[in-house]
Motif scaffolding. Structure first.
Motif, PDB file in Angstrom:
ATOM      1  N   GLY A 120     -23.209 -59.041 -45.124  1.00 40.35           N
ATOM      2  CA  GLY A 120     -23.187 -58.460 -46.340  1.00 40.35           C
ATOM      3  C   GLY A 120     -21.957 -57.501 -46.591  1.00 40.35           C
ATOM      4  O   GLY A 120     -21.690 -57.524 -47.864  1.00 40.35           O
ATOM      5  N   ASP A 121     -21.455 -57.198 -45.686  1.00 45.65           N
ATOM      6  CA  ASP A 121     -20.053 -56.418 -46.019  1.00 45.65           C
ATOM      7  C   ASP A 121     -18.880 -57.216 -46.410  1.00 45.65           C
ATOM      8  O   ASP A 121     -18.011 -56.782 -47.565  1.00 45.65           O
ATOM      9  N   ILE A 122     -18.950 -58.476 -45.995  1.00 49.23           N
ATOM     10  CA  ILE A 122     -17.824 -59.285 -46.593  1.00 49.23           C
ATOM     11  C   ILE A 122     -18.325 -59.912 -48.085  1.00 49.23           C
ATOM     12  O   ILE A 122     -17.341 -59.831 -48.838  1.00 49.23           O
ATOM     13  N   ARG A 123     -19.509 -60.214 -48.170  1.00 45.29           N
ATOM     14  CA  ARG A 123     -19.773 -60.471 -49.479  1.00 45.29           C
ATOM     15  C   ARG A 123     -19.852 -59.435 -50.344  1.00 45.29           C
ATOM     16  O   ARG A 123     -19.251 -59.536 -51.654  1.00 45.29           O
ATOM     17  N   GLY A 124     -20.044 -58.178 -50.133  1.00 48.93           N
ATOM     18  CA  GLY A 124     -19.877 -57.253 -50.800  1.00 48.93           C
ATOM     19  C   GLY A 124     -18.500 -56.728 -51.366  1.00 48.93           C
ATOM     20  O   GLY A 124     -18.282 -56.266 -52.313  1.00 48.93           O
ATOM     21  N   PHE A 125     -17.553 -56.825 -50.280  1.00 48.81           N
ATOM     22  CA  PHE A 125     -16.119 -56.709 -50.758  1.00 48.81           C
ATOM     23  C   PHE A 125     -15.792 -57.486 -51.887  1.00 48.81           C
ATOM     24  O   PHE A 125     -15.123 -56.966 -52.916  1.00 48.81           O
ATOM     25  N   PHE A 126     -16.251 -58.792 -51.823  1.00 49.04           N
ATOM     26  CA  PHE A 126     -15.818 -59.740 -52.765  1.00 49.04           C
ATOM     27  C   PHE A 126     -16.313 -59.437 -54.235  1.00 49.04           C
ATOM     28  O   PHE A 126     -15.737 -59.455 -55.292  1.00 49.04           O
ATOM     29  N   ALA A 127     -17.674 -59.141 -54.095  1.00 51.30           N
ATOM     30  CA  ALA A 127     -18.532 -58.952 -55.266  1.00 51.30           C
ATOM     31  C   ALA A 127     -18.373 -57.574 -56.021  1.00 51.30           C
ATOM     32  O   ALA A 127     -18.059 -57.525 -57.179  1.00 51.30           O
ATOM     33  N   LYS A 128     -18.075 -56.479 -55.237  1.00 49.43           N
ATOM     34  CA  LYS A 128     -18.394 -55.249 -55.702  1.00 49.43           C
ATOM     35  C   LYS A 128     -16.704 -54.493 -55.697  1.00 49.43           C
ATOM     36  O   LYS A 128     -16.591 -53.760 -56.645  1.00 49.43           O
ATOM     37  N   VAL A 129     -15.886 -55.073 -54.967  1.00 51.30           N
ATOM     38  CA  VAL A 129     -14.668 -54.418 -54.781  1.00 51.30           C
ATOM     39  C   VAL A 129     -13.676 -55.359 -55.599  1.00 51.30           C
ATOM     40  O   VAL A 129     -12.923 -54.800 -56.623  1.00 51.30           O
ATOM     41  N   LEU A 130     -13.702 -56.496 -55.519  1.00 50.09           N
ATOM     42  CA  LEU A 130     -12.978 -57.625 -56.390  1.00 50.09           C
ATOM     43  C   LEU A 130     -13.651 -58.159 -57.528  1.00 50.09           C
ATOM     44  O   LEU A 130     -12.789 -58.601 -58.195  1.00 50.09           O
ATOM     45  N   GLY A 131     -14.924 -58.066 -57.580  1.00 52.48           N
ATOM     46  CA  GLY A 131     -15.418 -58.442 -58.901  1.00 52.48           C
ATOM     47  C   GLY A 131     -15.467 -59.907 -58.983  1.00 52.48           C
ATOM     48  O   GLY A 131     -15.553 -60.752 -60.067  1.00 52.48           O
ATOM     49  N   TYR A 132     -15.635 -60.703 -57.666  1.00 49.41           N
ATOM     50  CA  TYR A 132     -15.578 -61.989 -57.581  1.00 49.41           C
ATOM     51  C   TYR A 132     -17.074 -62.481 -57.735  1.00 49.41           C
ATOM     52  O   TYR A 132     -17.928 -61.996 -57.191  1.00 49.41           O
ATOM     53  N   GLY A 133     -17.201 -63.585 -58.392  1.00 53.57           N
ATOM     54  CA  GLY A 133     -18.419 -64.455 -58.188  1.00 53.57           C
ATOM     55  C   GLY A 133     -18.678 -65.225 -56.984  1.00 53.57           C
ATOM     56  O   GLY A 133     -17.693 -65.249 -56.004  1.00 53.57           O
ATOM     57  N   GLU A 134     -19.826 -65.666 -56.815  1.00 58.54           N
ATOM     58  CA  GLU A 134     -20.178 -66.244 -55.316  1.00 58.54           C
ATOM     59  C   GLU A 134     -20.607 -67.644 -55.647  1.00 58.54           C
ATOM     60  O   GLU A 134     -21.595 -67.940 -56.511  1.00 58.54           O
ATOM     61  N   ILE A 135     -20.237 -68.575 -54.888  1.00 55.48           N
ATOM     62  CA  ILE A 135     -20.853 -69.892 -54.523  1.00 55.48           C
ATOM     63  C   ILE A 135     -21.517 -69.954 -53.251  1.00 55.48           C
ATOM     64  O   ILE A 135     -20.567 -70.086 -52.308  1.00 55.48           O
ATOM     65  N   ASP A 136     -22.679 -69.998 -52.915  1.00 51.75           N
ATOM     66  CA  ASP A 136     -23.078 -69.932 -51.451  1.00 51.75           C
ATOM     67  C   ASP A 136     -23.860 -71.483 -51.358  1.00 51.75           C
ATOM     68  O   ASP A 136     -24.780 -72.001 -51.707  1.00 51.75           O
ATOM     69  N   LEU A 137     -22.726 -71.984 -50.488  1.00 54.40           N
ATOM     70  CA  LEU A 137     -23.291 -73.285 -49.756  1.00 54.40           C
ATOM     71  C   LEU A 137     -23.993 -73.063 -48.489  1.00 54.40           C
ATOM     72  O   LEU A 137     -24.486 -74.363 -47.794  1.00 54.40           O
ATOM     73  N   SER A 138     -24.151 -71.973 -47.852  1.00 56.37           N
ATOM     74  CA  SER A 138     -24.669 -71.813 -46.548  1.00 56.37           C
ATOM     75  C   SER A 138     -26.036 -72.364 -46.439  1.00 56.37           C
ATOM     76  O   SER A 138     -26.365 -72.389 -45.206  1.00 56.37           O
ATOM     77  N   THR A 139     -26.819 -72.173 -47.195  1.00 58.28           N
ATOM     78  CA  THR A 139     -28.380 -72.650 -47.083  1.00 58.28           C
ATOM     79  C   THR A 139     -28.773 -74.129 -47.369  1.00 58.28           C
ATOM     80  O   THR A 139     -29.757 -74.292 -47.023  1.00 58.28           O
ATOM     81  N   GLN A 140     -27.666 -74.825 -47.906  1.00 59.85           N
ATOM     82  CA  GLN A 140     -27.903 -76.265 -47.974  1.00 59.85           C
ATOM     83  C   GLN A 140     -27.762 -77.095 -46.619  1.00 59.85           C
ATOM     84  O   GLN A 140     -27.337 -76.243 -45.662  1.00 59.85           O
ATOM     85  N   GLU A 141     -28.228 -78.268 -46.335  1.00 58.25           N
ATOM     86  CA  GLU A 141     -28.343 -78.896 -45.196  1.00 58.25           C
ATOM     87  C   GLU A 141     -26.759 -79.400 -44.620  1.00 58.25           C
ATOM     88  O   GLU A 141     -26.747 -79.914 -43.706  1.00 58.25           O
ATOM     89  N   HIS A 142     -25.995 -79.627 -45.538  1.00 60.06           N
ATOM     90  CA  HIS A 142     -24.811 -80.413 -45.184  1.00 60.06           C
ATOM     91  C   HIS A 142     -23.720 -79.552 -44.779  1.00 60.06           C
ATOM     92  O   HIS A 142     -23.269 -78.524 -45.294  1.00 60.06           O
ATOM     93  N   PRO A 143     -23.233 -79.772 -43.370  1.00 62.46           N
ATOM     94  CA  PRO A 143     -22.115 -79.019 -42.807  1.00 62.46           C
ATOM     95  C   PRO A 143     -20.824 -79.035 -43.839  1.00 62.46           C
ATOM     96  O   PRO A 143     -20.445 -80.193 -44.123  1.00 62.46           O
ATOM     97  N   CYS A 144     -20.227 -78.015 -44.097  1.00 57.07           N
ATOM     98  CA  CYS A 144     -18.936 -77.835 -44.696  1.00 57.07           C
ATOM     99  C   CYS A 144     -18.193 -76.656 -44.405  1.00 57.07           C
ATOM    100  O   CYS A 144     -18.494 -75.630 -44.738  1.00 57.07           O
ATOM    101  N   GLU A 145     -17.674 -76.741 -43.495  1.00 55.56           N
ATOM    102  CA  GLU A 145     -16.832 -75.650 -42.419  1.00 55.56           C
ATOM    103  C   GLU A 145     -15.376 -75.364 -43.331  1.00 55.56           C
ATOM    104  O   GLU A 145     -14.414 -75.121 -42.731  1.00 55.56           O
TER     105      GLU A 145
END
Length: 304
Positions: A120-145
């Motif tokens: 949450g700290d890394i995600r929060g830094f981008f959302a709350k400090v930098l104001g970035y949107g987020e695209i979360d691919l982490s919960t789908q089944e295909h590996p994409c590193e």
């Protein structure tokens, strides 16, 4: 477009002007090796990793602090703390990537690394400090590193994605869309290789470091790179590859960073070729961190 067809990719790539965005990042972030240790799951498909008794956390922490100081000469560099239970967390570029105004969170192959995506700290830094949107691919089944599997020419919006157990075709397509790339070429890595960024570095959109033997079809890769980056395609030897010379990054238009081990392994011809491409090479001692199977580029998550 996203394709396995080298000729189709090259035809499209040649039409892409270097106006997609900045060739190098505006900042970067690291994750300290506080929880640094041998990860048995990751070792299963990472031949570069040392044995469990080859890990020295205190030395890794010292070298990582020096890495942050060195890279800060080119861009602002933020460092997040590591966490117990995330032994590979020192390589955040596999889990987090950015495009202008958005953070992309990847899906790791191994469960031990999927924990990193929950930070949450890394995600929060981008959302709350930098104001970035987020695209979360982490919960789908295909590996994409992310930028382990996908090497990007940010100036032209081109992706070079090596397929392995760490990234399948569906995962590559998800990354291509999330990062908004113009064209991405899919190709197979050679048996025993796990990430493209150990084998290929694209430097400020104008030069390439390539370890051709790490690709399943090296001649095809050579043709594509020569067409796009010749005369500044630097072909690395097996010895240079083994020292992680392909795991390099340019954070400015004038300098390429790699580990000191990699820099020491460079041949005179490779050094001269970097100079001819307009780069000074900088090295940082990272042998303790390289025990985990990655080097300097793997430590650096770029912020665009």
């Amino acid at each position: 477009m996203i394709t396995r067809d080298a000729a189709a990719f090259l035809e499209s790539a040649r039409r892409c002007a270097p106006d997609f965005g900045p060739a190098t990042a505006k900042a970067a972030f690291l994750v300290a090796p506080d929880g640094f240790a041998h990860a048995a799951e990751s070792a299963g498909d990472n031949r570069y990793m040392a044995a469990p008794d080859g890990f020295d956390r205190a030395r890794a922490l010292h070298q990582h602090r020096r890495l942050q100081a060195a890279l800060s000469a080119d861009v602002p560099v933020v460092c997040f703390p590591g966490h117990p239970g995330m032994p590979d967390g020192v390589f955040p570029n596999n889990v987090f990537a950015t495009a202008p105004q958005r953070l992309v969170v990847g899906r790791m192959r191994h469960p031990v690394r999927r924990r990193e995506a929950t930070r949450g700290d890394i995600r929060g830094f981008f959302a709350k400090v930098l104001g970035y949107g987020e695209i979360d691919l982490s919960t789908q089944e295909h590996p994409c590193e992310l930028t382990g599997a996908l090497v990007i020419d940010r100036a032209r919006g081109l992706g070079f994605c090596g397929l392995s157990e760490r990234c399948d075709e569906a995962g590559a397509a998800l990354m291509h869309r999330a990062l908004g790339l113009r064209a991405t070429w899919l190709f197979d890595l050679a048996a025993g290789e796990y990430h493209t960024n150990v084998l290929l570095a694209l430097l400020a959109g104008r030069a390439a470091l390539s370890c051709a033997d790490g690709f399943a079809e090296p001649a095809q890769v050579e043709v594509v790179l020569e067409a796009l980056y010749g005369p500044h395609v630097i072909r690395l030897s097996a010895a240079e590859q083994a020292a992680f010379a392909g795991n390099a990054i340019a954070l400015s238009a004038q300098r390429v960073w790699m580990s000191q081990r990699a820099l020491d392994a460079l041949s005179d011809a490779s050094r001269d070729a970097l100079v001819a491409a307009g780069f000074v090479a900088g090295g940082v001692e990272l042998d303790a961190i390289e025990a985990a199977g990655g080097s300097l580029r793997c430590c650096v998550a770029e912020i665009f």
